[in-house]
Design an enzyme around this catalytic site. Structure first.
Site, PDB file in Angstrom:
ATOM      1  N   ARG A 111       0.871  -1.378  -0.197  1.00  0.00           N
ATOM      2  CA  ARG A 111      -0.006   0.019  -0.155  1.00  0.00           C
ATOM      3  C   ARG A 111       0.714   1.335  -0.162  1.00  0.00           C
ATOM      4  O   ARG A 111       1.697   1.172   0.649  1.00  0.00           O
ATOM      5  CB  ARG A 111      -1.066   0.075   1.087  1.00  0.00           C
ATOM      6  CG  ARG A 111      -1.877  -1.228   0.945  1.00  0.00           C
ATOM      7  CD  ARG A 111      -2.880  -1.168   2.556  1.00  0.00           C
ATOM      8  NE  ARG A 111      -3.656  -2.310   2.500  1.00  0.00           N
ATOM      9  CZ  ARG A 111      -3.332  -3.607   2.685  1.00  0.00           C
ATOM     10  NH1 ARG A 111      -2.273  -4.136   2.995  1.00  0.00           N
ATOM     11  NH2 ARG A 111      -4.579  -4.529   2.645  1.00  0.00           N
ATOM     12  N   HIS A 136      -1.099  -2.657  -4.498  1.00  0.00           N
ATOM     13  CA  HIS A 136      -0.434  -3.396  -5.431  1.00  0.00           C
ATOM     14  C   HIS A 136      -0.552  -2.707  -6.794  1.00  0.00           C
ATOM     15  O   HIS A 136      -0.923  -3.097  -7.899  1.00  0.00           O
ATOM     16  CB  HIS A 136      -1.151  -4.553  -5.443  1.00  0.00           C
ATOM     17  CG  HIS A 136      -1.000  -5.670  -4.371  1.00  0.00           C
ATOM     18  ND1 HIS A 136      -0.054  -5.456  -3.440  1.00  0.00           N
ATOM     19  CD2 HIS A 136      -1.858  -6.479  -3.705  1.00  0.00           C
ATOM     20  CE1 HIS A 136      -0.013  -6.210  -2.484  1.00  0.00           C
ATOM     21  NE2 HIS A 136      -1.159  -6.928  -2.607  1.00  0.00           N
ATOM     22  N   HIS A 207       2.823 -12.811  -5.492  1.00  0.00           N
ATOM     23  CA  HIS A 207       1.729 -12.987  -4.607  1.00  0.00           C
ATOM     24  C   HIS A 207       1.123 -14.335  -4.662  1.00  0.00           C
ATOM     25  O   HIS A 207      -0.157 -14.717  -4.884  1.00  0.00           O
ATOM     26  CB  HIS A 207       0.531 -12.095  -5.000  1.00  0.00           C
ATOM     27  CG  HIS A 207      -0.129 -11.503  -3.930  1.00  0.00           C
ATOM     28  ND1 HIS A 207      -0.774 -12.353  -2.954  1.00  0.00           N
ATOM     29  CD2 HIS A 207      -0.504 -10.342  -3.329  1.00  0.00           C
ATOM     30  CE1 HIS A 207      -1.451 -11.757  -2.131  1.00  0.00           C
ATOM     31  NE2 HIS A 207      -1.055 -10.311  -2.237  1.00  0.00           N
ATOM     32  N   ASP A 280      -1.817  -9.911   8.468  1.00  0.00           N
ATOM     33  CA  ASP A 280      -1.838  -9.337   7.109  1.00  0.00           C
ATOM     34  C   ASP A 280      -0.451  -8.133   7.552  1.00  0.00           C
ATOM     35  O   ASP A 280      -0.974  -6.628   7.132  1.00  0.00           O
ATOM     36  CB  ASP A 280      -2.977  -8.641   6.691  1.00  0.00           C
ATOM     37  CG  ASP A 280      -2.719  -8.283   5.263  1.00  0.00           C
ATOM     38  OD1 ASP A 280      -1.741  -8.462   4.617  1.00  0.00           O
ATOM     39  OD2 ASP A 280      -3.703  -7.638   4.718  1.00  0.00           O
ATOM     40  N   GLU A 345       5.289 -12.723   1.041  1.00  0.00           N
ATOM     41  CA  GLU A 345       5.703 -11.653  -0.047  1.00  0.00           C
ATOM     42  C   GLU A 345       6.910 -10.519   0.332  1.00  0.00           C
ATOM     43  O   GLU A 345       6.893  -9.957   1.127  1.00  0.00           O
ATOM     44  CB  GLU A 345       4.444 -10.717  -0.310  1.00  0.00           C
ATOM     45  CG  GLU A 345       3.124 -11.237  -0.650  1.00  0.00           C
ATOM     46  CD  GLU A 345       2.001 -10.686  -0.181  1.00  0.00           C
ATOM     47  OE1 GLU A 345       1.671  -9.386  -1.048  1.00  0.00           O
ATOM     48  OE2 GLU A 345       1.088 -10.918   0.462  1.00  0.00           O
TER      49      GLU A 345
END
Length: 381
Positions: A111, A136, A207, A280, A345
């Site tokens: 982000r 993304h 991803h 996350d 990631e």
């Protein structure tokens, strides 16, 4: 009359036998039909499915649409080959169902706050597509680009494209080259490179959604996770990093000793777990760019399949599939429920362009962007 009918039948049989037979497309080991990945986008851009194989029998299937890893076949503790990533059976689903499954992410993975970056004093507004932020690379990031593909040998796929100046409002014509190499020790070596003709920001990752249990119809949070990180970059309720560092010691984010994810993701009394709806978060790696040291490791107690991640990047986003919700049907007609996969990631930290105290993601003309990641698979019995 009988002779006439017999003769007619014989002639029909001979014609059928002599007629050219329709060629049956060979399926991949993972059961994919390459014909379902053949299409043309924008009238000129050819899309295909490419298959990599090594001497150990491992198979990786990749489409040049978004550079997406579609399937990964690796042996489990019994020597049986299993597919350990989520994805779709056809290119039509990748085009029509919004997802990041297996994709190369760019220009900026993760982000950027409010979709704003500042370059040489000028503020640039990027598209916002996630809680008011740019996620993304925006709604048409590189996960939807068609790459030129070259397969020089059975273990290598080379992808290339040019992202034009103004692509999703990012400045600069950016030339991108990504190489997937399937190693003989069952690693997927991903090498990212980029150059620009105008100052811009670059942050690339892959991803893939990993389900090492090889059962994506169920949550996979029994996986045992290790992350080489003493801290994370905490987020607010919009998933945006605050600019702080938070020590993992004494929190659900402490994976310095391998721990089952189930022991941590349901810690509802933890604000960060609440904000992330699970995990996350960007973990600040202690490997310091040394891609010979394990940055993270995930092991399935069901199949024994292990995945070790190596990278030269300073961070890794651990995402526990919190937004999967049973509305997407993937390969083999499987419905993907919440937490059916784990993403690992490798990356620069989120919103680095607006956090000058963090490793820079700016790229200038004459410089070369380089990122390296290895997903290495093994078995623990």
């Amino acid at each position: 009359m009988k002779k006439t009918l017999f003769a007619a039948g014989l002639a029909l049989t001979m014609l059928t036998a002599c007629a050219p037979q329709q060629k049956k497309e060979a399926l991949t080991m993972s059961g994919l039909n390459p014909a379902k990945f053949e299409t043309t986008i924008d009238g000129t851009k050819q899309v295909h499915l490419y298959t990599l194989k090594n001497k150990a029998g491992m198979e990786v299937c990749i489409t040049n649409f978004g550079g997406r890893i579609v399937s990964i076949m690796v042996p489990d503790k019994n020597g049986d080959f299993k597919d350990v990533v989520l994805g779709f059976d056809s290119i039509a689903d990748y085009q029509n169902v919004p997802s990041d499954f297996g994709a190369i992410i760019g220009r900026y993975a993760n982000r950027i706050a409010l979709g704003k970056i500042t370059i040489d004093g000028d503020t640039i507004q990027l598209p916002t597509n996630n809680y008011g932020h740019c996620l993304h690379g925006g709604p048409q990031g590189w996960q939807y680009a068609v790459y030129d593909a070259t397969q020089p040998d059975s273990t290598t796929l080379q992808l290339a494209m040019v992202s034009p100046d103004g692509d999703m409002n990012f400045p600069g014509n950016v030339t991108v080259n990504v190489t997937y190499k399937l190693t003989e020790d069952n690693g997927i070596d991903i090498d990212y490179n980029a150059t620009t003709d105008k100052k811009t920001v670059i942050n690339m990752t892959n991803h893939s959604y990993f389900n090492l249990n090889a059962n994506p119809s169920a949550a996979t949070m029994d996986g045992i996770l290790y992350v080489a990180a003493d801290s994370i970059t905490p987020v607010d309720s919009t998933f945006m990093t605050t600019g702080d560092m938070m020590a993992v010691e004494g929190t659900p984010f402490d994976f310095r000793t391998a721990t089952p994810l189930t022991d941590r993701i349901n810690a509802s009394d933890n604000e960060q777990i609440k904000f992330g709806r699970g995990i996350d978060h960007n973990f600040v790696l202690t490997t310091k760019g040394d891609d010979t040291k394990p940055a993270a490791k995930l092991v399935s107690p069901v199949t024994g399949i292990s995945l070790t991640v190596y990278t030269n990047e300073p961070g890794i986003q651990v995402y526990t599939g919190n937004f999967l919700d049973g509305t997407v049907t993937g390969k083999r007609g499987t419905v993907y429920p919440q937490r059916a996969a784990v993403c690992l990631e490798t990356q620069h930290y989120p919103d680095t362009p607006n956090k000058p105290q963090w490793p820079t993601a700016y790229l200038e003309p004459g410089q070369k962007y380089h990122s390296h990641c290895i997903f290495k698979f093994g078995v623990e019995k």
